[in-house]
Scaffold this active site. Structure first.
Site: not given
Lengths: 329, 753
Positions: B647, B720
């Site tokens: 997405n 991250e």
């Protein structure tokens, strides 16, 4: 937060007797006082809200001076056409402070009396003569990067946090107060006290005295500006700031106002630099000499020695910019 | 910015598309409820009292004034609180033991282990009364010597073993000898301060006991971690604990474990017999939740005249707490970034009398990439080489330490795309040569790297006779879009419209889901969801084939298409609704449950044989005020290889957030721990400077969208990687703008002035 009583009187005559007893504080926008109450640093028993006293007007007086009510919000003052036009340094100083939301709440009177942001003042586990007289000062050998280098004492090196006051200092503003004994006027430069041995006493107001207005003398012909240097682009207190007005004729300084923020224990009017500059050459060398002379009195600690260099550099940069911008126009 | 190429992993209708997050309307309209927003009859409010010394023993506590405050229900101290069971020890055989945040048995001990440790809990009828009464509790102490100053303890650090699978250690060839004989060398010492968590939602817990059954509303990154810890500490079976966490207002590692506030809310509820809500103040988060360790690093590089690295030396020091925490895997980044025949990596750590350190976005790599990527840049200056060229000259085709061939590595392409898009060729070669008015302008780059891991999950998928699908998995959503992404994947796998799929999550009553840390959740849950969807389609096919006129007689699942809410063989097919109705079923449900021993065996094998990582190239432009040294970031581009992007909208948001956090790490943030008292003295958003909007420029995020061959759908976790390389890219740009190399974060103006 300690419980307190709250009163919102509708005229000054009622407010002053209510605000005089020990343990009472006047409440403006609350952007500093309420925070301090949440932290337990301020613990008033009674609050007297002054925002219903009709102290929120801005009016030009017959002699051309500008009277600003103590309850005028910082954003209102910064945006006022007369301030933007005649006192640009003040508008810029206000807009550099806090955040949009805080400026919408904060009042002029409250800004005058806002308290230091020294981290040890806020830390209940730390020694702080300002918070707890006689307890000592953990800032002296602790994190003092934000602390003052001018006007310091062995008891306290906390920097005065206001931007607005620095501009008002340069503008020779006069603070109007009313108390149990009547009204009086205090030059802004005499409102705040140096810490000395009693850093807990920060100003020259007497018990019950309420700031009602700040009066600015008629606008200067000189061009003015405010420059704030800080760790992030917004919502941070000054590491150093400069309020300045400069007028140049025939390459000589004919008018100069200079005040510093972030480096003093009170809003710092740079009288020594002004004295050296007035009538002298309007060039970078002279600016630097004057800046160095003003900062010669600095007393630095390990973490804030850089502020001397920073303040000097900022003074020079601001005066250079004002000269380039065609001072006097 | 959406890429032109379609999603690499599937040719799905939804996967790869920038679908708006499904919980957006609930959040923007205030209907999404967070942990501190659940009300119960008779709810009481708790507030914590913190120690004001770092180490010692409580001699006495004065609670009378607090008890006298109107509305106070109880003041709990070590003298009267019911005891909790001990925290236990971290064990590889007990997954819930990773949830131990500190070893302190709060309110069962008079011992103080850090300045800010909770020593009492006040419970009252209102939040305000609890807060005020807590401020009136005082203690007298016997003071013991405390070690709280990181810098002065660095010389006492000793080599550590890192964490399982990531030792941060390597000793290949003779790095010291190669360094000594290299024609070009840099040898630099870096330092970084402690950073603390500042999620928008402060930690909050609402705890309700019903006999020996416990319900807890808690914003967490690890539902089962909280469940397991609470069961252990309160001596009840795990199944008696239900943890609900449908929304989490940001985690970043700070909500990976239950901290003191969670335990003490549950304790207070048990002691008072009332439901209790405990919302930490911002200061309370600083005092009771760990942060990112302070660090020092040495990075020494030796290179030949052609720019080929002959030697990499990377050593580091981090700290844990005497009461917990783990060594930071700072040198791990040098395992994977540059090829060199001689590599020496070693981590050391020491213990301090501070609250345990903990995970913070890209533990290890965020710090380690600052050292390594600053050093490589400095080497480029010494050699007069372009820093991208130098990096590409040392781009490995296999793990520089492991020797294993990369199945997937596209860093060259990331730099090529980035250099073109950013206008790297506009960069003046000399330092201090680019100027815009009062601003000195500099451009910098750095490599982003984050090792990818994958756990496993359980999941059920239910197909209803009306064509709707319900997916159930106890995964976590802390703002990154996890349920949205799973909705897309399931809709594509089953060939149903997005609106037909509902994903249930955030509840320990659901099948076990992977935690949301280490960038593992999406890959871990996706693997389970894909397996479950296949199983479901098989079940549906089996049902369909039982019908006399089934078009699927003799057909196997791989021969069929899944589309238009049904199964098709060529043009002949049946909708799910038809199949279920014909079979007289109102639903079909399947469960996927991993075989844990097999999974663990495969994981151990994969760590050694198929190292996976997300990588990227960070480009930035900074402006440095020539008079005052103020540094402002004016432009940013990150080009990432994060495998298949499921997405684009939520992915870019996460990557952008990581970059912003990196800007804070580089320029403004630091926790001030008083070197005498061990007290954090800037525990507020006013004095701990996270970047404000005005500090953040437009951030251009691009991704290569190349599927990772060994990942489900080819995706790599991306929570991250965004922060990695950011501080170095900024330091490198400052070096370009000013000629100054700043080795100590944050890069405040006094270091540039």
């Amino acid at each position: 937060m300690k419980p307190f009583t709250y009163l919102k009187p509708h005229d000054i005559e009622a407010a002053i007797p209510a605000g005089t007893p020990p343990g009472t504080k006047y409440l403006g926008g609350g952007t500093n006082l309420v925070d301090l109450m949440r932290e337990g640093i301020e613990q008033p028993d009674h609050l007297v809200d002054i925002t219903g006293l009709h102290l929120d007007g801005i009016e030009e007086l017959p002699d051309g001076s500008l009277r600003i009510g103590a309850a005028v919000r910082n954003s209102t003052l910064a945006a006022h056409p007369k301030v933007r036009k005649g006192y640009r340094v003040l508008s810029e100083a206000l807009l550099s402070g806090a955040s949009g939301q805080l400026r919408n709440m904060a009042t002029v009177g409250g800004n005058l009396l806002q308290r230091t942001r020294c981290p040890y003042f806020y830390s209940d586990a730390a020694a702080c003569n300002k918070r707890q007289p006689g307890s000592g000062c953990d800032a002296l050998d602790g994190f003092n990067r934000s602390c003052a280098v001018l006007g310091v004492s062995d008891s306290c090196i906390a920097a005065h946090p206001s931007d607005m006051c620095v501009a008002l200092s340069a503008l020779d503003a006069v603070v109007h107060v009313q108390g149990p004994g009547g009204t009086r006027e205090i030059p802004l430069t005499e409102l705040h006290r140096l810490p000395g041995d009693t850093p807990n006493i920060e100003n020259t107001l007497e018990a019950g005295e309420l700031v009602t207005a700040v009066v600015l003398p008629p606008p200067l012909s000189a061009r003015s500006t405010y420059r704030k240097v800080r760790d992030r682009a917004s919502y941070a207190f000054a590491l150093a700031s400069v309020a300045a007005a400069l007028e140049i004729e025939d390459d000589k300084v004919t008018r100069i106002r200079l005040a510093l923020g972030g480096v003093g224990t009170k809003p710092w009017r740079a009288y020594e630099a002004e004295r050296l500059l007035l009538g002298g050459p309007a060039d970078e060398q002279a600016y630097r000499r004057a800046a160095e002379a003003e900062l010669a009195a600095a007393t630095v600690r390990a973490g804030n020695a850089f502020k001397v260099t920073l303040a000097e550099a900022t003074i020079v940069a601001v005066l250079r910019d004002l000269s380039k911008a065609g001072a006097g126009s | 910015m959406t890429q032109d190429s379609p999603a690499g992993g599937t040719n799905g209708k939804y996967v790869g598309r920038p679908i708006a997050r499904i919980d957006g309307p609930a959040k923007t309209s205030g209907q999404a409820r967070f942990a501190a927003e659940y009300s119960y009859p008779d709810l009481a409010y708790a507030a914590l009292v913190y120690s004001t010394i770092a180490r010692g023993r409580i001699l006495s506590m004065e609670t009378a004034a607090a008890k006298a405050v109107d509305g106070v229900v109880a003041v709990l101290t070590h003298e009267n609180a019911p005891p909790m069971k001990p925290a236990g020890k971290l064990s590889p055989f007990d997954v819930s033991s990773i949830a131990i945040s500190t070893s302190v048995n709060y309110l069962a001990t008079d011992e103080v282990h850090w300045n800010g440790q909770p020593i009492a809990v006040v419970v009252a009828e209102t939040h305000e009364a609890a807060q005020y009464a807590a401020s009136l509790v005082t203690a007298t102490y016997q003071h013991w010597h405390a070690k709280v100053d990181f810098a002065s303890e660095v010389p006492n650090a000793i080599p550590d073993k890192g964490i399982p699978f990531m030792t941060g250690k390597a000793d290949k060839g003779d790095a010291m000898a190669a360094l000594a004989t290299s024609p070009f060398t840099v040898d630099l010492e870096f330092s970084t301060p402690q950073y603390n968590h500042n999620a928008l939602e402060p930690h909050a817990t609402t705890a309700v006991w019903d006999g020996d059954k416990l319900t807890v509303h808690e914003g967490t990154q690890s539902l089962t971690g909280v469940q397991g810890q609470l069961a252990k500490r309160f001596g009840i079976p795990k199944d008696n604990v239900r943890v609900l966490s449908p929304f989490v207002g940001g985690g970043f590692g700070g909500k990976a474990r239950p901290w003191a506030g969670t335990l003490l809310a549950v304790l207070a509820a048990r002691a008072t017999g009332r439901p209790v809500r405990l919302t930490l103040t911002r200061e309370g988060v600083y005092h009771t939740v760990g942060g990112r360790t302070a660090s020092t690093q040495r990075v020494a590089l030796g290179a030949g005249t052609d720019g080929q690295l002959a030697s990499i030396v990377h050593t580091s020091v981090s700290r844990t707490g005497y009461v917990g925490g783990m060594p930071e895997r700072i040198t791990e980044v040098s395992h994977e970034t540059y090829a060199a025949p001689n590599i020496y990596l070693q981590q050391s750590s020491m213990k301090l009398d501070l609250v345990s350190n903990t995970f913070m976005r890209a533990p290890g790599e965020a710090i380690g990439s600052f050292g390594l990527e600053s050093a490589i840049d400095e080497l480029a200056w010494d050699m007069g080489m372009d820093p991208i060229q130098l990096r590409m000259a040392n781009e490995p085709d296999r793990g520089p330490v492991s020797g294993k061939v990369f199945a997937h590595r596209h860093l060259r392409e990331a730099y090529a795309v980035g250099a073109e898009r950013f206008g790297w060729d506009q960069r003046e070669l000399r330092a201090g040569a680019m100027r815009d008015g009062r601003w000195l302008v500099g451009m910098g780059v750095a490599t982003a790297h984050h090792t990818a891991m994958q756990l496993t999950s359980s999941v059920t998928v239910r197909l209803n006779a009306d064509g709707t699908v319900v997916v159930r998995c106890a995964m976590q959503e802390m703002g990154m879009g996890a349920p949205t992404v799973q909705t897309q994947i399931v809709a594509d796998e089953l060939g149903v419209p997005l609106e037909a799929v509902r994903v249930e999550y955030g509840d320990t009553d659901l099948p076990w889901g992977a935690p949301a840390f280490g960038s593992v959740q999406t890959a871990s849950v996706t693997a389970a969801v894909l397996a479950a969807c296949t199983k479901l389609k098989q079940s549906v096919l089996t049902l369909a084939r039982k019908q006399p006129a089934s078009p699927f007689k003799g057909r196997k699942l791989p021969e069929l298409d899944t589309r238009d809410a049904g199964l098709f063989f060529g043009t002949r097919g049946q909708s799910y609704v038809e199949i279920l109705n014909a079979a007289g079923r109102n639903h079909v449900e399947v469960a996927y449950k991993p075989n844990m021993p097999a999974f663990l065996a495969r994981t151990v094998r994969d760590v050694g044989w198929r190292p996976k990582a997300a990588t990227g190239a960070q480009f930035c432009e900074v402006r440095v005020d020539a008079d005052t040294g103020e540094v402002r970031v004016s432009r940013w581009l990150g080009v990432f290889d994060v495998g298949t992007v499921i997405n684009a909208r939520t992915a870019e948001s996460q990557l952008r957030g990581g970059i912003i956090m990196g800007i804070g790490m580089a320029l403004t943030e630091r926790t001030l721990i008083d070197h005498r008292s061990g007290r954090i003295i800037n525990p507020s958003l006013s004095e701990y400077h996270i970047p404000v909007h005005a500090d953040v420029p437009h951030i251009d995020v691009q991704y290569l969208n190349k599927p990772e061959p060994n990942s489900p759908l080819g995706l790599l976790g991306l929570g991250e990687i965004g922060i990695t390389g950011v501080p170095a890219a900024i330091a490198n740009a400052v070096r370009h703008a000013t000629g100054k190399r700043v080795l100590d974060l944050p890069i405040t103006l006094d270091k540039v002035l």
